[in-house]
Structure formats: structure tokens, C-alpha cells
Design a protein around this motif. Structure first.
Motif, PDB file in Angstrom:
ATOM      1  N   ASP A 162       0.812  -1.216   0.000  1.00 57.39           N
ATOM      2  CA  ASP A 162       0.000   0.000   0.000  1.00 57.39           C
ATOM      3  C   ASP A 162       0.846   1.268   0.000  1.00 57.39           C
ATOM      4  N   ALA A 166       0.729   4.273  -2.756  1.00 59.36           N
ATOM      5  CA  ALA A 166       0.491   5.665  -2.387  1.00 59.36           C
ATOM      6  C   ALA A 166       1.580   6.578  -2.942  1.00 59.36           C
ATOM      7  N   THR A 349      -5.210  13.890  -5.626  1.00 58.86           N
ATOM      8  CA  THR A 349      -4.242  12.895  -5.173  1.00 58.86           C
ATOM      9  C   THR A 349      -4.575  12.434  -3.758  1.00 58.86           C
ATOM     10  N   VAL A 353      -5.380   8.496  -2.543  1.00 55.04           N
ATOM     11  CA  VAL A 353      -4.689   7.804  -1.457  1.00 55.04           C
ATOM     12  C   VAL A 353      -5.671   7.280  -0.420  1.00 55.04           C
ATOM     13  N   THR A 354      -6.814   7.972  -0.269  1.00 55.89           N
ATOM     14  CA  THR A 354      -7.786   7.573   0.753  1.00 55.89           C
ATOM     15  C   THR A 354      -8.876   6.635   0.244  1.00 55.89           C
TER      16      THR A 354
END
Length: 450
Positions: A162, A166, A349, A353-354
């Protein structure tokens, strides 16, 4: 009659029944933008010297529509239909989207204004802020979806976790904002390089997919593995570019003629969209995977898969960030879109990422409900102006509540159709919006433009 531009300057009313009128010749120093202004004219009509050819517009807009999430939508639709009905659904959805975008692209070419600037005339100066927030906000979401796609796929093939995904999202989000920051010229040259490469790779993988299944006969023999109604399928197809397509005037305002604006949109949003949907559907049927990037990985062509991924996401994401830039310029009434392009890159962005990627299909469905009615009221309102001539901005109300009510009713109608599974929600929403605007003008005694 002169119409003050939104930055306070006066520009000639240039839309007539035969197209934009030609303003009196001015010295070169007067025709060129001031050093502090944005050369892409985010809040002003594009002047004649800055306009582009049909080829240039078609290249930029086609690059916009060659998009991996569109292939994923095609894969979802492809898994729910046999080959014959599938072809019909893909063509119908792409045709609806193409004609809708071509219509609003034509309007943009007639007015030489962005979508959100045209919304000032349709919804009022304050009502246009809603349009800017809706269109700009959804494009920020698309930026996040795109960056998430890049990060997840690159991390998957590289075997990263992960954190690696990211980091790729952050890096790609920053790099892909560069051409949007430069403006139309940056997007054009990126598309000139990328579009032919994408078409060749897509064609080659489609040929391999047909060979894998035994040709068209093999594809026709494949049974659906999921269920999806025709209305839901068309809504998803239209939703893939409902927001981006409604903002086609951001680019067709550079057209040298309304016809160029219309045809460039039809090429990109019918032909280009249909190609991406078909590729996704065929890839899913043949390889169990609708994303050609992953198909290329499966075929051992990792480097070409990464090239395909970056090229098709970048040519869309720069258009996406650009659209956010012009929406921000309208909201804050600034002559530069660049600060808002940067804001799109940062916020999009962060959304990637979330985890915005996980909500793609629901997001597309809502775009298909909420965005087309906005384009519908703009199209209907513009067509019924006095031969397309825009009124003096000083006379514009803060909010045209009657048009806002039409938009709300059209969105509600589209939502009801989606919930009831009746007909095609984006089509219903657009038609209700256009017809409602017609009714408002008829009631006010305004005759349609010839």
C-alpha cells in the motif's frame, strides 16, 4: 452592441445565426493577452487569433476519452450481455453521449466561452457557482480515480504494498498536472504523441482477444456472468464522461467554427468512447479482465502495459485538471486557472490515497443523473437566446431561480428513472431540462433562434 467581458473589458457580441461575427481588426498589441492574463482565456471569449483547427480539437478530445476507467465500465457492461445485445448497448450509450456532448460542444464553439462561464447566462452569476462546484468537484473526483488506477496497477505489477501504491499516486498526480498547468498547447502535444500509440496498442490487444476466444463466433457463445438492465448499462456508459463531456466547451471554445466544435466532440465522445468500451468488454470476455493494462501484463508485455497505463491516464487527467482550473477561475473570478489546477492535483491525489477508487460505479451512476440536466438547461437556454447573442452581463441576475427549478426537476426525473429502471436516466434528464427551458422562454415570449 458590446458585451463587457467578465474581467471588465468590452468584447464584441460575436454569436449570430451564421456563427460568430468578426470584430473590427485591432492592432496586434491589443489582440494579444496582457502579460498578467492566462493565455487560455478562462473567463473571456477566445479571440480569433487563438482558435484551433478541427484536427487539433479532435486530437485533444480523443485523448481525453481514451481512459482506463472507461474500459472498466465496458468490462462491467460486457459481463452482463451476450454479444449481440452488448453491441447494441455500447453503440446506444456512446451515441447518446456523443450527440449530447456534440450539442454542448457546438454551443461552446458559438459562444467561445467555457461551460461554467456560459452557466452565468443560464443560471445567473451566483447560480453559476453551483455549476462550477458541481463540474469542478466531479472532475477532482475523476482525477482521484485516475491516480488511484495508476498507483494500484503499478504497485500490483511491481509487487509493492500500500505504501508503494500511495507513493506512485503522489508522483503521478504531480507529473500529470504539468500539461494542464501549461494549458491547451501542452495537452495538444501530449495527445499527438499518445493517441496514435494508444490506438495501436488497443487494436493489437483486441486482435489477440478475438484470437483467444475463437473470433466473433467464440465471443457470441460466451454466456453473461452478471445481470445489468439496459437502462443501468447505458447510464453507466453515459456516466463515464457525463461530467467531462459537459465541459467540452472548455476546448471547443477554441474552434474556428461551430461545425468544428460539433464534429470534434462527436469523433471523441462517440467513436473514442465506443472504442474504449468495446476494448474493455472484449478484454473481459476473452481474458476475464477488462483493463488492457492488466491484459498486457498477463501477456508478458509489462513495459508496454506501463506505457499504455501512463499514456491513457495522462491524456485524460490533464484535461480533468484543466477543467477544474477554469471552474476555479469562474468561482473566484480570476483571469488565471493555474492556482486551481494545482488545487485539483493536491485534492485529487489525496482522494486517491484515501480510497475513492472503490466507489467508481456508484460515482458514475450519480454523474449520469446529475450532470446531463445541467448541460440540458445550458443548451436549451443558449438556443433560445436572440440568435445566440449573449446579453450584457450587467443585466444578469444573481440566480435565475426558474432555470434552477427546471434543473432540479430534470435531475429528479433522471433519479426516478434510475430507481425505477425506466428508460435511460441521462436522456430523460437532458430532455426534461431542454424542454423545461423551452417552456420558460415560451412563457416569457422569447422566440427560438433561427
Amino acid at each position: 452592441m458590446s458585451v463587457p467581458a467578465d474581467g471588465g473589458e468590452s468584447v464584441e457580441e460575436h454569436a449570430t445565426s451564421r456563427g460568430p461575427a468578426t470584430a473590427p481588426a485591432a492592432p496586434a498589441a491589443e489582440r494579444r493577452p496582457a502579460p498578467a492574463s492566462d493565455p487560455d482565456y478562462p473567463v473571456d471569449p477566445v479571440p480569433p487569433h487563438a482558435r484551433r483547427s478541427l484536427f487539433s480539437l479532435a486530437v485533444v478530445l480523443t485523448g481525453f476519452t481514451l481512459f482506463t476507467p472507461t474500459m472498466l465500465a465496458g468490462a462491467q457492461v460486457g459481463a452482463a450481455f451476450r454479444l449481440g445485445p452488448l453491441v447494441g448497448v455500447l453503440v446506444l450509450g456512446s451515441l447518446i453521449l456523443g450527440l449530447y456532448v456534440a450539442a454542448i460542444g457546438w454551443v461552446g464553439a458559438r459562444s467561445n466561452l467555457t461551460t461554467v462561464m456560459m452557466a452565468r447566462y443560464t443560471l445567473g452569476t451566483g447560480g453559476a457557482k453551483f455549476a462550477s462546484l458541481l463540474l469542478g468537484g466531479t472532475q477532482v473526483g475523476w482525477y482521484g480515480v485516475s491516480i488511484a488506477t495508476v498507483g494500484q496497477l503499478v504497485a500490483q505489477v511491481a509487487g509493492w504494498g500500500d505504501l508503494g501504491a500511495a507513493l506512485v499516486m503522489v508522483l503521478s498526480g504531480a507529473v500529470m498536472g504539468v500539461t494542464a498547468y501549461i494549458g491547451y498547447q501542452g495537452m495538444y502535444w501530449l495527445s499527438v504523441v499518445s493517441v496514435p500509440l494508444l490506438l495501436v496498442l488497443a487494436g493489437w490487444v483486441s486482435w489477440r482477444a478475438l484470437a483467444e476466444t475463437g473470433g466473433l463466433a467464440g465471443l457470441a457463445a460466451i454466456e453473461p456472468t452478471t445481470t445489468l438492465s439496459m437502462t443501468a448499462a447505458v447510464t453507466v456508459i453515459v456516466g463515464t464522461f457525463a461530467s467531462g463531456g459537459t465541459q467540452a466547451p472548455n476546448w471547443t471554445r477554441f474552434a474556428r467554427s461551430p461545425a468544428a466544435g460539433f464534429w470534434s466532440c462527436l469523433i471523441a465522445f462517440f467513436a473514442g468512447q465506443l472504442l474504449m468500451l468495446a476494448c474493455g468488454a472484449v478484454g473481459a470476455l476473452a481474458f476475464g479482465e477488462g483493463d488492457f493494462v492488466l491484459v498486457l501484463f498477463q501477456l508478458g508485455l509489462v513495459a508496454w502495459g506501463v506505457v499504455f497505463l501512463i499514456a491513457n491516464i495522462w491524456t485524460t487527467n490533464d484535461n480533468t485538471a484543466y477543467a477544474v482550473g477554469v471552474a476555479g477561475a469562474e468561482i473566484f473570478n480570476t483571469r488565471s486557472r493555474k492556482p486551481w489546477v494545482l488545487a485539483c492535483v493536491v485534492i485529487g491525489t489525496a482522494l486517491a490515497v484515501t480510497g475513492i477508487y472503490d466507489h467508481l460505479i456508484g460515482y458514475l451512476t450519480w454523474l449520469g443523473i446529475l450532470i446531463p440536466p445541467l448541460g440540458g438547461v445550458i443548451i436549451g437556454d443558449f438556443l433560445l437566446r436572440r440568435r445566440g447573442v449573449l446579453p450584457d452581463k450587467a443585466t444578469l441576475p444573481a440566480v435565475r431561480w426558474d432555470v434552477v427549478a427546471v434543473y432540479a426537476a430534470a435531475s429528479l426525473a433522471a433519479w426516478w428513472c434510475s430507481e425505477a429502471g425506466w428508460f435511460i436516466p441521462p436522456v430523460v434528464g437532458t430532455l426534461v431540462a431542454v424542454l423545461g427551458t423551452l417552456a420558460l422562454h415560451r412563457r416569457a415570449g422569447v422566440r427560438p433562434s433561427a
